[in-house]
Design an enzyme around this catalytic site. Structure first.
Site, PDB file in Angstrom:
ATOM      1  N   ASP A   1     -23.149 -33.335   6.926  1.00  0.00           N
ATOM      2  CA  ASP A   1     -23.028 -33.954   5.600  1.00  0.00           C
ATOM      3  C   ASP A   1     -23.031 -32.877   4.514  1.00  0.00           C
ATOM      4  O   ASP A   1     -23.794 -31.906   4.591  1.00  0.00           O
ATOM      5  CB  ASP A   1     -24.206 -34.885   5.330  1.00  0.00           C
TER       6      ASP A   1
ATOM      7  N   ASP B   1     -18.732 -34.746   8.568  1.00  0.00           N
ATOM      8  CA  ASP B   1     -19.511 -35.968   8.352  1.00  0.00           C
ATOM      9  C   ASP B   1     -19.332 -36.388   6.898  1.00  0.00           C
ATOM     10  O   ASP B   1     -18.356 -35.995   6.259  1.00  0.00           O
ATOM     11  CB  ASP B   1     -20.982 -35.748   8.730  1.00  0.00           C
ATOM     12  N   ASP B   2     -20.274 -37.160   6.366  1.00  0.00           N
ATOM     13  CA  ASP B   2     -20.113 -37.654   5.003  1.00  0.00           C
ATOM     14  C   ASP B   2     -19.940 -36.509   4.005  1.00  0.00           C
ATOM     15  O   ASP B   2     -20.690 -35.527   4.034  1.00  0.00           O
ATOM     16  CB  ASP B   2     -21.332 -38.481   4.588  1.00  0.00           C
TER      17      ASP B   2
ATOM     18  N   HIS C   1     -16.313 -37.924   6.894  1.00  0.00           N
ATOM     19  CA  HIS C   1     -16.443 -39.376   7.021  1.00  0.00           C
ATOM     20  C   HIS C   1     -16.313 -40.104   5.693  1.00  0.00           C
ATOM     21  O   HIS C   1     -16.595 -41.295   5.614  1.00  0.00           O
ATOM     22  CB  HIS C   1     -17.784 -39.728   7.680  1.00  0.00           C
TER      23      HIS C   1
ATOM     24  N   ARG D   1     -16.716 -45.819   1.574  1.00  0.00           N
ATOM     25  CA  ARG D   1     -17.583 -46.371   2.627  1.00  0.00           C
ATOM     26  C   ARG D   1     -18.939 -46.793   2.059  1.00  0.00           C
ATOM     27  O   ARG D   1     -19.589 -46.038   1.343  1.00  0.00           O
ATOM     28  CB  ARG D   1     -17.796 -45.316   3.709  1.00  0.00           C
TER      29      ARG D   1
ATOM     30  N   LYS E   1     -22.492 -48.599   3.712  1.00  0.00           N
ATOM     31  CA  LYS E   1     -23.097 -49.017   4.981  1.00  0.00           C
ATOM     32  C   LYS E   1     -24.569 -49.358   4.766  1.00  0.00           C
ATOM     33  O   LYS E   1     -25.333 -48.566   4.230  1.00  0.00           O
ATOM     34  CB  LYS E   1     -22.938 -47.917   6.035  1.00  0.00           C
TER      35      LYS E   1
END
Length: 387
Positions: free
Chosen positions: A195, A216-217, A238, A271, A273
């Protein structure tokens, strides 16, 4: 005429005596500036010297430091107004431990990088394709408890073992023009959970002009208020994420603006979540003017059934949740000007909400194409669409 001059001189003399007897008030001393002036300018070439002397320094130059294995380059508890500059290449030795490799805290702190500098985490020594599992990997940069008008500007970061910037318990912090390049970890998919910016329990945070290549993020806001991400470029990861939200001590996300950014060659674009079975809230989030390209999984994905991971030091067990939780409602969500393309194997938009837990959404100017149209969206609120 002589009598007039004598009289004038007498009057001026009396006025002078009156001024002398009643001097103008002296301004109160600026204690903050006085404290800075009483501290020195310091240049360090060894990590141990930083820890020993940092509080006596008004300015700190970290000049080509090689940090020993298992050691944090520790700049926590700096005096108010300290200016820190990275110069040359800063590197860290290898050891399996949780880190962090660098940590800083204080009020009105300024962190910058000199021309040609780099912070090289030597991530390849830890990368094993298992992310938070496998080898124990150190977090990279803790920006915790930075307050006042602190800033981190123009840093060049390479090869973080796992997550790069952890922003926690901070207020009024600006991070500008930071480059994070973990592209070397793409080989054989060895770098994971890298991240770029993880934000928690923080208020009034601005991240601008970030250039990120990771796995990743690009951004993950787990909790916090009044947070802005703008002018960023995210590649390989991501996407720009809210969450996962739930299961922590602080599970409130509100007043978020994510804007004027590009996401390319990534799993996801926009995104959100939240964890099923957890509690918390996501409100007042705005994504606007986001450009997508080369998205492989979801252009826009909002899910209230996010997986919970039960992690041990040696392995990770994931439990897929089959229900869509209502304990972390997503309200007052605005998406505007989200445009771009998804690969043909991916899905343009996916929405999985619990019953009644997604509401007051406003979507305008959404054009995400190239992928499949989802047939499994659940409880899509008025104002949004999966098509």
């Amino acid at each position: 005429m002589a009598h007039f001059v004598q009289a004038l001189g007498l009057a001026l003399g009396v006025a002078s005596l009156l001024v002398s007897a009643n001097p103008l008030p002296t301004p109160a001393p600026n204690l903050k500036n006085a404290a800075l002036q009483n501290r020195t300018g310091c240049t360090f070439t060894a990590a141990a010297d930083v820890s020993a002397s940092k509080k006596s320094c008004a300015t700190i130059v970290l000049d080509g430091i090689t940090v020993p294995s298992g050691v944090t380059l520790d700049l926590t508890g700096l005096g108010s107004g300290t200016h820190v500059t990275f110069q040359g290449e800063t590197t860290w030795g290898y050891e399996e431990w949780s880190g962090p490799l660098f940590s800083i805290s204080g009020q009105d702190i300024t962190v910058t990088g000199a021309p040609g500098h780099s912070l090289n985490g030597n991530g390849a020594k830890w990368w094993d394709g298992k992310g938070d599992g496998g080898k124990t990997k150190p977090k990279f940069f803790y920006a915790h408890s930075l307050t006042g008008a602190s800033s981190i500007t123009g840093l060049n970061v390479l090869n973080t073992p796992v997550q790069a910037f952890s922003i926690d318990s901070s207020t009024g912090l600006t991070l500008a023009d930071i480059t994070i390049d973990n592209s070397a970890g793409d080989a054989n998919s060895l770098a994971t959970n890298t991240d770029a910016f993880d934000v928690g329990s923080s208020t009034s945070i601005t991240i601008s002009g970030a250039k990120v290549q990771n796995q990743d993020d690009c951004l993950a806001i787990n909790s916090g208020k009044s947070i802005t991400f703008t002018g960023g470029t995210c590649s390989g990861g991501h996407g720009l994420s809210i969450g996962s939200v739930g299961g922590r001590d602080d599970n409130t996300v509100s007043g978020i603006t994510i804007e004027s950014s590009t996401i390319k060659n990534s799993q996801n674009g926009v995104r959100i979540k939240t964890i099923s079975g957890a509690t918390g809230s996501v409100s007042g989030v705005s994504y606007k003017d986001i450009t997508l390209s080369g998205i492989t999984k979801y252009g826009i994905v909002i899910e209230q059934d996010y997986e919970v991971s039960n992690k041990t030091k040696h392995h990770t067990v994931k439990r897929s949740l089959l229900t869509y939780g209502t304990g972390v409602p997503i309200t007052d969500l605005t998406l505007g000007g989200i445009t771009g393309t998804v690969e043909s194997s991916g899905t343009n938009i996916q929405i999985l909400c619990g019953s009644g837990s997604c509401s007051s959404w406003t979507w305008t100017g959404i054009s995400v194409t190239g992928g499949k149209t989802s047939s499994s969206c659940k409880n899509v609120p008025s104002g949004a669409s999966c098509s």
